[in-house]
Design a protein around this motif. Sequence first.
Motif, PDB file in Angstrom:
ATOM      1  N   ILE A  31       0.843  -1.207   0.000  1.00 28.68           N
ATOM      2  CA  ILE A  31       0.000   0.000   0.000  1.00 28.68           C
ATOM      3  C   ILE A  31       0.872   1.248   0.000  1.00 28.68           C
ATOM      4  O   ILE A  31       0.599   2.216  -0.727  1.00 28.68           O
ATOM      5  N   MET A  35       1.143   4.105  -3.009  1.00 28.72           N
ATOM      6  CA  MET A  35       0.905   5.534  -2.804  1.00 28.72           C
ATOM      7  C   MET A  35       2.141   6.372  -3.105  1.00 28.72           C
ATOM      8  O   MET A  35       2.038   7.459  -3.668  1.00 28.72           O
ATOM      9  N   VAL A  39       3.593   9.258  -6.641  1.00 28.97           N
ATOM     10  CA  VAL A  39       3.876  10.630  -6.196  1.00 28.97           C
ATOM     11  C   VAL A  39       5.280  11.032  -6.631  1.00 28.97           C
ATOM     12  O   VAL A  39       5.499  12.149  -7.123  1.00 28.97           O
ATOM     13  N   VAL A  59       4.947  10.359   2.265  1.00 29.75           N
ATOM     14  CA  VAL A  59       3.678   9.725   1.888  1.00 29.75           C
ATOM     15  C   VAL A  59       3.676   8.251   2.301  1.00 29.75           C
ATOM     16  O   VAL A  59       2.653   7.719   2.729  1.00 29.75           O
TER      17      VAL A  59
END
Length: 123
Positions: A31, A35, A39, A59
């Motif tokens: 996960i 994410m 980015v 993040v």
Amino acid sequence: MAYVSVPKDLTKVKNKLAFNLTKRQLICFGIGAAMGIPVFFLLRNVIGMSNAATIMVLVMLPAFMFAMYEKDGQPLEEILMNIIRVKFLRPSIRKYETENYYESDPDKADSDSTNEKGGKKRV
């Protein structure tokens, strides 16, 4: 002769799946990567490589914390739920309420209507 260390408390032993990580850790790292990597690729041309890498790490940090942090056998989400429950959901000052035995005495109502000698009072 070879010796193998066996922990005294076998409840703390966790099954490892891949790369010496548990299933929970693999899911949380996946996960975090899902994410953080987009980015980084979206921001590297806009703000530079080092700034994009820093933002990517920030993040990914919550997912890493959920994967690795554990205190007293509780994972991070249980600790956070306990904090939220204590600080926000439950009242901070609890009232100490007791039932006064003498105020709720059922014989008291009968004793008001009788005189000292046991007879009924006249009104």
